[in-house]
Each structure stands twice: as structure tokens, then as C-alpha cells.
Design a protein around this motif. Structure first.
Motif, PDB file in Angstrom:
ATOM      1  N   ILE A 180       0.883  -1.171   0.000  1.00 22.94           N
ATOM      2  CA  ILE A 180       0.000   0.000   0.000  1.00 22.94           C
ATOM      3  C   ILE A 180       0.912   1.209   0.000  1.00 22.94           C
ATOM      4  CG2 ILE A 180      -1.788   1.289   1.210  1.00 22.94           C
ATOM      5  CD1 ILE A 180      -2.569  -1.364   2.609  1.00 22.94           C
ATOM      6  N   ALA A 181       0.773   2.045  -1.012  1.00 22.31           N
ATOM      7  CA  ALA A 181       1.622   3.230  -1.097  1.00 22.31           C
ATOM      8  C   ALA A 181       1.245   4.234  -0.013  1.00 22.31           C
ATOM      9  CB  ALA A 181       1.483   3.870  -2.475  1.00 22.31           C
ATOM     10  N   ILE A 182       2.239   4.740   0.679  1.00 18.38           N
ATOM     11  CA  ILE A 182       2.060   5.832   1.634  1.00 18.38           C
ATOM     12  C   ILE A 182       2.310   7.122   0.878  1.00 18.38           C
ATOM     13  CG2 ILE A 182       3.043   6.909   3.708  1.00 18.38           C
ATOM     14  CD1 ILE A 182       3.656   4.041   4.704  1.00 18.38           C
ATOM     15  N   ASP A 183       1.364   8.039   0.913  1.00 15.55           N
ATOM     16  CA  ASP A 183       1.444   9.232   0.072  1.00 15.55           C
ATOM     17  C   ASP A 183       2.444  10.258   0.589  1.00 15.55           C
ATOM     18  OD1 ASP A 183      -0.375   8.117  -1.631  1.00 15.55           O
ATOM     19  OD2 ASP A 183      -2.086   9.295  -0.927  1.00 15.55           O
ATOM     20  N   TYR A 184       3.685   9.802   0.740  1.00 13.57           N
ATOM     21  CA  TYR A 184       4.806  10.689   1.017  1.00 13.57           C
ATOM     22  C   TYR A 184       5.584  10.889  -0.278  1.00 13.57           C
ATOM     23  CZ  TYR A 184       9.456  12.258   2.166  1.00 13.57           C
ATOM     24  OH  TYR A 184      10.628  12.962   2.158  1.00 13.57           O
ATOM     25  N   ASN A 185       5.721  12.108  -0.721  1.00 14.45           N
ATOM     26  CA  ASN A 185       6.488  12.474  -1.913  1.00 14.45           C
ATOM     27  C   ASN A 185       6.134  11.610  -3.117  1.00 14.45           C
ATOM     28  OD1 ASN A 185       8.289  14.055  -3.344  1.00 14.45           O
ATOM     29  ND2 ASN A 185      10.107  12.910  -2.726  1.00 14.45           N
ATOM     30  N   ARG A 186       4.845  11.479  -3.359  1.00  9.74           N
ATOM     31  CA  ARG A 186       4.360  10.756  -4.522  1.00  9.74           C
ATOM     32  C   ARG A 186       3.080  11.403  -5.018  1.00  9.74           C
ATOM     33  NH1 ARG A 186       0.122   7.195  -4.125  1.00  9.74           N
ATOM     34  NH2 ARG A 186       1.007   5.994  -5.840  1.00  9.74           N
ATOM     35  N   GLU A 187       2.630  10.977  -6.190  1.00  7.80           N
ATOM     36  CA  GLU A 187       1.415  11.501  -6.791  1.00  7.80           C
ATOM     37  C   GLU A 187       0.271  10.548  -6.482  1.00  7.80           C
ATOM     38  OE1 GLU A 187      -0.689  14.391  -8.477  1.00  7.80           O
ATOM     39  OE2 GLU A 187       1.511  14.479  -8.450  1.00  7.80           O
ATOM     40  N   PRO A 188      -0.673  10.927  -5.595  1.00  4.83           N
ATOM     41  CA  PRO A 188      -1.810  10.041  -5.309  1.00  4.83           C
ATOM     42  C   PRO A 188      -2.604   9.748  -6.578  1.00  4.83           C
ATOM     43  CG  PRO A 188      -1.690  11.822  -3.693  1.00  4.83           C
ATOM     44  CD  PRO A 188      -0.717  12.165  -4.792  1.00  4.83           C
ATOM     45  N   GLY A 189      -3.175   8.553  -6.621  1.00  8.78           N
ATOM     46  CA  GLY A 189      -3.950   8.164  -7.789  1.00  8.78           C
ATOM     47  C   GLY A 189      -3.128   7.484  -8.855  1.00  8.78           C
ATOM     48  N   THR A 190      -1.893   7.138  -8.546  1.00 10.91           N
ATOM     49  CA  THR A 190      -1.032   6.422  -9.482  1.00 10.91           C
ATOM     50  C   THR A 190      -0.563   5.116  -8.842  1.00 10.91           C
ATOM     51  OG1 THR A 190       0.998   7.475  -8.669  1.00 10.91           O
ATOM     52  CG2 THR A 190      -0.203   8.602 -10.441  1.00 10.91           C
ATOM     53  N   SER A 191       0.019   4.239  -9.645  1.00 10.08           N
ATOM     54  CA  SER A 191       0.570   3.001  -9.118  1.00 10.08           C
ATOM     55  C   SER A 191       1.661   3.294  -8.101  1.00 10.08           C
ATOM     56  CB  SER A 191       1.163   2.165 -10.257  1.00 10.08           C
ATOM     57  OG  SER A 191       1.974   1.116  -9.747  1.00 10.08           O
ATOM     58  N   PRO A 192       1.824   2.430  -7.092  1.00 12.90           N
ATOM     59  CA  PRO A 192       2.970   2.601  -6.191  1.00 12.90           C
ATOM     60  C   PRO A 192       4.303   2.623  -6.927  1.00 12.90           C
ATOM     61  CG  PRO A 192       1.409   1.051  -5.245  1.00 12.90           C
ATOM     62  CD  PRO A 192       0.934   1.333  -6.646  1.00 12.90           C
TER      63      PRO A 192
END
Length: 253
Positions: A180-192
């Protein structure tokens, strides 16, 4: 999927610097007031067994979180995964899922977990071997194995492969079977597996909840496979799930 698979090799080569994998070569409702025990006794018919007073209503706030941390939890969040580290520099932690009810927060079981080798930080940088402290969204999932029944968007890909060994010599195989991607420094709504880093590459990324391999991670939080599958099946985007993570002293602020 094509774009994700094309980036899989890059992910495998870069996870060491971005945080995830623990050494992989490869991130209110209505509050009703419960009646007092004396009130229950006064209205209980003669001969009726006394109620089990060990059963209490859900706490009005999540235990262990101080005012600053509570203020960072979005008002819309009705599922909160709390990761509490044993100490600032410890790789050991525990995970509890809280769900908001009409009377407060209902807690799930306490699950043992690992975090980063060197513990926690308020300012995560790639390669610092610390997990970021904060409140982050949980919007996307994936893994090497088929979707176990989650309501989160799920990307199944061979890019979720963790070769090599961890800090304690444990094999990493299977660590990314479910993530499960943790939304730290990433674009939510995309693959991990997506490589977008809004804060810049130097701030790390790839911070996930994933399957525990028996040792510290580079920045992620890991729990047993059965607990990962349980969490995946429980999280609901409609309830706006978030993770609150950090050492216990930091979360108490």
C-alpha cells in the motif's frame, strides 16, 4: 501498466536510495453519551445479570496522539492506520487500525511491525534509513500477487519484486507481494511504482506498507502477510484512509 512495467527496472535499481524494501536491490460523527454504570443499575429489572462493565464505548480521540498530530488528521478520515515506533532510533513499531464510529474511534488488533533501520525523522531524505514522521494518505495499492480483494486501486505487476537480503541477512523475496503506497512524496492516484516525486528525488520516496521480511526496512513499514491482506480488504477509499506514523514521543506532540 505499460508505463509502470517500463519503470520496474528503474525501481529495482533505485529502491535502496528511496526507502522501501529493507535492503532490496530493487513509501466526526455524532458522539452519543453512554449511560453511567449507576444509571444502568437503576433501570435494570430485579434478577437481571449485571452488565459487563469492561465493555466501554470507543474513545473520543485516538489514543497516543497529541494535539498537533490530531490536528493533522483530515476531518474526512474515518479510517486511520496508526504506526507507533518504539523509539526515535528504533526499527520496531506496532500498527493499529482505527475506524470512526458514532461514538468515537474503534480500534483493531495491535500488529507488530518494522520501520526503518535508524528509526524516524521529521525531514526524510533519500538514503537516510529513517521513516518519515507525519500523516499521509493511503490511496493506492499493488503487488506481485493478484488483488486479494481490496477496494483501493490495485496494480499487479512483476515490478514488485524484491531480490537480495535485508539488514539482518533475511531474504527479501515476497516483501512486495502486497503493498500500500504511503502518500509521502508521490502523486496520489497512481501506481505505487510511479516515479513522480513532487518534493524532488533527494527527499526520497517509495515509502510503502508491505509484507514483513523479518528485519528493518529502508523507510517503509512492514507487517505480516496475513495482516497486509486483512488491511487491504478493510481499507475503503470512501472512508478516506490515512496513516499516522512516527515514534511514540513524536506522535504524542
Amino acid at each position: 501498466m505499460i508505463r509502470h512495467r517500463a519503470r520496474a527496472a528503474l525501481l529495482a535499481a533505485s529502491l535502496l536510495l528511496t526507502g522501501c524494501g529493507g535492503g532490496a536491490a530493487a513509501s466526526s460523527g455524532h458522539k452519543a453519551t453512554a449511560p453511567t454504570d449507576s444509571a444502568r443499575t437503576a433501570t435494570r429489572p430485579a434478577g437481571t445479570p449485571a452488565p459487563d462493565v469492561s465493555v466501554r464505548s470507543a474513545p473520543r480521540s485516538i489514543p497516543g496522539l497529541g494535539p498537533r498530530t490530531r490536528a493533522a488528521v483530515p476531518a474526512a478520515a474515518r479510517q486511520v492506520v496508526v504506526v507507533t515506533g518504539r523509539g526515535r532510533d528504533s526499527p520496531l513499531s506496532r500498527v493499529v487500525l482505527y475506524e470512526r464510529t458514532g461514538t468515537g474511534w474503534r480500534s483493531g488488533p495491535v500488529r507488530p511491525a518494522h520501520n526503518a533501520l535508524r528509526g524516524w525523522t521529521d525531514h526524510h531524505m533519500g538514503g537516510d534509513l529513517r521513516s518519515p514522521i507525519g500523516v499521509f494518505g493511503l490511496t493506492d495499492a499493488g503487488g506481485r500477487l493478484p488483488d486479494p480483494g481490496t477496494r483501493l486501486p490495485y496494480d499487479r505487476s512483476d515490478g514488485f519484486t524484491a531480490p537480495g537480503t535485508g539488514f539482518e541477512g533475511e531474504p527479501l523475496a515476497g516483501s512486495f507481494d502486497y503493498v500500500i503506497a504511503i502518500d509521502y512524496n508521490r502523486e496520489p492516484g497512481t501506481s505505487p511504482l510511479d516515479w513522480t516525486r513532487p518534493l524532488g528525488a533527494e527527499r526520497g520516496g517509495g515509502i510503502w506498507l508491505h509484507v514483513d521480511h523479518g528485519g528493518p526496512t529502508h523507510g517503509c513499514v512492514s507487517i505480516a502477510e496475513e495482516h497486509m491482506k486483512e488491511l487491504l480488504r478493510t481499507l475503503d477509499p470512501a472512508l478516506h484512509p490515512v496513516v499516522v506514523m512516527g515514534d511514540h514521543a513524536s506522535l504524542a506532540r
